[in-house]
Design a protein around this motif. Structure first.
Motif, short mmCIF file in Angstrom:
data_model
loop_
_atom_site.label_atom_id
_atom_site.label_comp_id
_atom_site.label_asym_id
_atom_site.label_seq_id
_atom_site.Cartn_x
_atom_site.Cartn_y
_atom_site.Cartn_z
N LEU A 148 47.10 45.90 2.33
CA LEU A 148 46.54 44.65 1.80
C LEU A 148 47.16 44.30 0.46
CD1 LEU A 148 44.43 42.44 2.14
CD2 LEU A 148 42.81 43.89 0.95
N ILE A 149 47.37 45.30 -0.41
CA ILE A 149 47.98 45.04 -1.72
C ILE A 149 49.39 44.52 -1.54
CG2 ILE A 149 48.75 46.16 -3.84
CD1 ILE A 149 46.39 48.08 -3.51
N ALA A 201 42.22 34.47 -2.50
CA ALA A 201 40.80 34.63 -2.81
C ALA A 201 40.15 35.64 -1.86
CB ALA A 201 40.10 33.28 -2.73
N GLY A 202 40.54 35.59 -0.57
CA GLY A 202 40.01 36.56 0.38
C GLY A 202 40.37 37.98 0.02
N ILE A 203 41.60 38.18 -0.44
CA ILE A 203 42.03 39.52 -0.85
C ILE A 203 41.19 40.01 -2.02
CG2 ILE A 203 43.96 40.80 -1.86
CD1 ILE A 203 45.80 38.87 -0.25
N TRP A 234 46.96 37.16 9.15
CA TRP A 234 46.34 37.92 10.25
C TRP A 234 46.29 39.42 9.93
CZ3 TRP A 234 43.23 36.07 13.64
CH2 TRP A 234 43.36 34.76 14.09
N SER A 235 47.30 39.92 9.20
CA SER A 235 47.25 41.33 8.77
C SER A 235 46.04 41.56 7.86
CB SER A 235 48.54 41.69 8.03
OG SER A 235 49.65 41.59 8.89
N ASN A 236 45.82 40.65 6.91
CA ASN A 236 44.67 40.78 6.01
C ASN A 236 43.35 40.73 6.79
OD1 ASN A 236 46.42 40.93 3.91
ND2 ASN A 236 46.16 38.83 3.23
N MET A 237 43.28 39.84 7.79
CA MET A 237 42.06 39.74 8.60
C MET A 237 41.81 41.04 9.37
SD MET A 237 39.47 37.92 9.40
CE MET A 237 39.84 36.23 9.00
N ALA A 238 42.88 41.64 9.89
CA ALA A 238 42.75 42.91 10.61
C ALA A 238 42.16 43.99 9.71
CB ALA A 238 44.11 43.34 11.14
#
Length: 787
Positions: free
Chosen positions: A10-11, A186-188, A224-228
């Protein structure tokens, strides 16, 4: 472990999604100095100094900014930041847009130097000035960088405040691409604050906005990676894999094989930690292929290590060791390249700084020389002014003399003495003027001589340098000739002694070579021994833990006692874990009992036994199974589907042999079905063998033939025996042969009337006496019950 890996992902994603870039130490830039760079720097430094002396701060600031821009382009950010600061100090209080640009450049330079705290201060100044000047583009750009920096520093609330401002601005300007990126960031941040639901809401909005403006495969890969990762953190494994698969499709669509490799590695780790070695291996191989294709060696060497772990858990130790060696080799190569690049960049920056220092020193020397020449010219002008003053005095004295002469014409006789005195004084003044003129000419000659002396000194210095160069060259020639003479003398000496020492030297070299080879071999053997011991310990610990799991899954040894039936279970695994297993269930007044022998033994057999036990539990609890044959048919279907067996050539034939009985004591009957394993029934001193079907639970050339259900009438006092082939196949005895089934039947028949615990003790004792020093060849399982 999985959550840690996904958080790191994520980072990385957040940095790439924001367009964030920091210079890495393994990037070697500017293999040579840009053309005319040194000349340009000299001109700029000289111009800055001239403007400083003239008090033209605006022009000086412009030159300092030009120097800073050149250093920034060369990625020498420390010098760039220094000159941007100097330029901003010269611009302070003047043009706000220019000053805002300088603050922004200084902030970016400090950001690239990893000094985030300092960088944030300059960006804050830039935001204040750009908003004051009405420069929205600059303000938004700087706020975006501030959001990234606050996120890096862990100031999540400050970063969210910046992104809230950006989302409002991008909505007003209808800039969908930037708006989607702001929502993603913002989601991160919400994810880092452990507000997973809010993070998923933000990232979902980012995906929706991006898709509404067209297909941006690059951005959608990151989103999509972040959502996963959010789904994984929420414990939703199915949605996590779906999101990763979608991200992988977008990575392939955008041609980013490097990004695909990174995602494939994460998925491989997730499957591995979930115990799914099949999918873990598939994604490891895909990751290796993508990383090699994109030359992403940072992911490749880690994937080699991950694949080695997968192979090791699958007992393919030779191949696991090969990939672990690849991992170590590539890791060491990358570390060596990083150290070389680090050293190269340090030397490159030091060389630029050395050149700048040299130029500054040369400019200072030039200024000192110019000052000396100005002082000499000023002294000459002073002397010339003194001479002119004397000339003017003479002219005035001449006028005065004429006036006095005219007045004295009337009284010539009276003032003749005075006239003589005036004449004497006039002569003296002329002498003084002549002397001053002579002095002026002498001074000019002295200046000329000084200049000539400087030229002659420079010429003598050049001649001295040339003379020293000739001396050095002559000395070098002399030394070379001397060395040649000495070498010839030594050569003759060596030739004279070479034949005497040749045999001795050759023997010595052979002995030293043998010793060296032995030392290298011993060191390598010791290193390999340590590696193997470490891996063996790790494997043994893992298998011991697997044994605990298998023991917990299998029914307890006394589970048949709860049915009120006399029994014994002789269970002797060959290794720590077993491929044989027993199973039982009590349902609707009937007792279900099975003894199974899975393909192989040890860890592979244990995995198959876990599958068999789980499928039997599922069949008896969820599917209509009215007889033993139906249960085996359903079990075979589950095994074939789970192992994806197709019956093709070269395919593994994993499966199991099993005997299964359903005891209905109220009806006085027993249902029996067997896959290669028969059932023994002893009644009134006679042993009856009920044959099994000659096919396993698994793929077979007659896999579609149903198993046979045998209905057997049972009576009180009957003895039933279910078993695997491990007892009869054990080597031993005086001739080292197998025990075989006929002696096994005779042993059961001879002792069947004894209590069950004594029967088991006799069987175990007979087995150990027969083995007598031979290694146990297979798992052993024998179950006996008395009706």
């Amino acid at each position: 472990m999985v959550r840690k890996i996904l958080t790191i992902l994520l980072i990385i994603v957040s940095s790439e999604a924001a367009g964030l870039f920091r210079p890495g130490i393994i990037r070697v830039t500017q293999d040579k100095f840009p053309e005319d760079w040194e000349l340009t720097l000299r001109k700029n430094l000289k111009a800055a100094e001239e403007f400083r002396k003239l008090g033209k701060t605006a022009e000086e600031a412009e030159v300092l900014k030009s120097i800073a821009d050149d250093y920034f382009d060369l990625e020498i950010y420390k010098k760039a930041a220094l000159y941007y600061e100097q330029a901003s100090q010269k611009t302070a209080g003047k043009e706000e847009r220019i000053l805002s640009e300088l603050y922004e450049k200084a902030g970016l330079s400090y950001f690239n130097l990893m000094l985030d705290s300092v960088s944030s201060i300059w960006y804050q100044k830039a935001v204040t000035l750009s908003e004051k000047a009405g420069d929205d583009d600059s303000s938004v750009r700087c706020r975006g960088q501030l959001g990234i920096i606050y996120s890096q520093l862990g100031f999540h609330d400050k970063a969210l405040a910046e992104y809230e401002y950006l989302t409002a601005y991008y909505k007003t300007e209808n800039r969908t691409r930037e708006l989607a990126s702001a929502y993603n960031q913002a989601g991160i941040l919400y994810f880092r604050k452990q507000e997973t639901a809010k993070a998923m809401e933000m990232i979902s909005e980012a995906i929706r906005i991006s898709q509404s403006g067209g297909t941006d495969d690059h951005f959608l890969t990151e989103a999509w990676s972040n959502m996963a990762i959010c789904y994984q953190n929420a414990g939703n494994g199915k949605e996590m894999f779906e999101c990763f698969s979608t991200a992988l499709k977008h990575a392939d669509a955008s041609g980013r094989t490097s990004e695909a490799a990174r995602i494939q590695r994460i998925m491989a780790n997730v499957y591995y930690n979930n115990g799914d070695n099949y999918h873990a291996e598939v994604y490891c191989l895909s990751c290796i292929e993508s990383a090699v294709s994109s030359e992403n060696f940072d992911v490749l060497y880690l994937c080699y290590r991950d694949y080695s772990d997968v192979l090791e858990s699958g007992n393919d130790f030779i191949k696991a060791l090969q990939y672990y060696e690849r991992y170590l080799s590539l890791r060491d190569s990358l570390n060596y390249e990083r150290r070389l690049a680090e050293r190269y960049n340090e030397d490159r920056i030091a060389e630029y700084e050395t050149i700048e220092t040299r130029i500054k020193n040369e400019l200072a020397e030039e200024e000192i020389r110019d000052l000396e020449m100005k002082n000499l010219r000023a002294e000459a002008e002073r002397r010339e002014n003194a001479i002119n003053l004397l000339i003017k005095e003479k002219e005035l004295d001449s006028l005065e003399k004429e006036r006095i002469t005219q007045s004295l014409l009337l009284e010539r006789e009276k003032n003749i003495a005075r006239e003589n005195q005036e004449r004497v004084r006039s002569l003296e003044q002329e002498a003084r003027i002549q002397q001053l003129e002579i002095d002026r000419i002498a001074e000019q000659e002295r200046l000329l001589r000084t200049e000539n002396q400087l030229l002659e000194t420079q010429k003598r210095q050049e001649e001295e340098n040339a003379r020293k160069a000739r001396q050095i060259r002559n000395m070098a020639i002399f030394l070379v000739v001397l060395m040649v003479i000495v070498a010839v003398m030594i050569l003759f000496g060596l030739i004279s002694t070479r034949k005497k020492n040749q045999k001795l030297a050759e023997s010595k070299r052979q002995i030293e070579k043998i010793n060296s080879d032995l030392e290298v071999t011993n060191a390598e053997v010791l290193r390999q021994k340590e590696i193997i011991e470490q891996k063996n310990q790790s494997i043994t610990d893992s298998i011991q833990y697997a044994r605990r799991i298998q023991t917990a899954v299998l029914p307890p040894a006394d589970f048949i006692d709860r049915w009120g039936i006399e029994n014994f279970i002789l269970f002797k695994p060959k290794d720590i874990v077993s491929g044989d297993f027993y199973w039982g269930a009590d349902k609707d007044g009937k007792f279900y009992l099975a003894a199974a022998d899975c393909t192989g033994h040890g860890v592979p057999g244990a995995f198959m036994s876990m599958l068999g036990h789980a499928f039997l539990e599922e069949i008896i609890n969820t599917k209509p199974a009215d007889n033993a044959a139906t249960i085996l048919n359903l079990l075979r279907d589950e095994i074939i589907n789970t192992l994806r067996q197709k019956g093709t050539a070269g395919e593994t034939r994993d499966g199991m042999d099993i005997s299964l009985v359903i005891i209905d004591r109220q009806a006085g009957r027993l249902d029996y079905a067997g896959a290669n394993n028969p059932l023994y029934l002893i009644r009134e001193g006679s042993l009856q063998k009920h044959q099994a079907d000659h096919m396993p639970i698994g793929i077979h050339f007659i896999s579609f033939t149903p198993f046979t259900n045998n209905v057997i009438e049972i009576k009180t006092g009957d003895y039933l025996y279910l078993f695997s082939d491990g007892y009869a196949d054990q080597f031993g005895g005086p001739k080292g042969r197998k025990f075989m089934y006929k002696p096994f039947q005779e042993l059961l028949l001879k002792n069947h009337s004894l209590p069950m615990n004594e029967q088991m003790a006799i069987l175990e004792k007979s087995f150990e006496e027969w083995k007598d020093g031979y290694e146990q060849v297979d798992d052993v399982l024998v179950i006996g019950i008395k009706i």
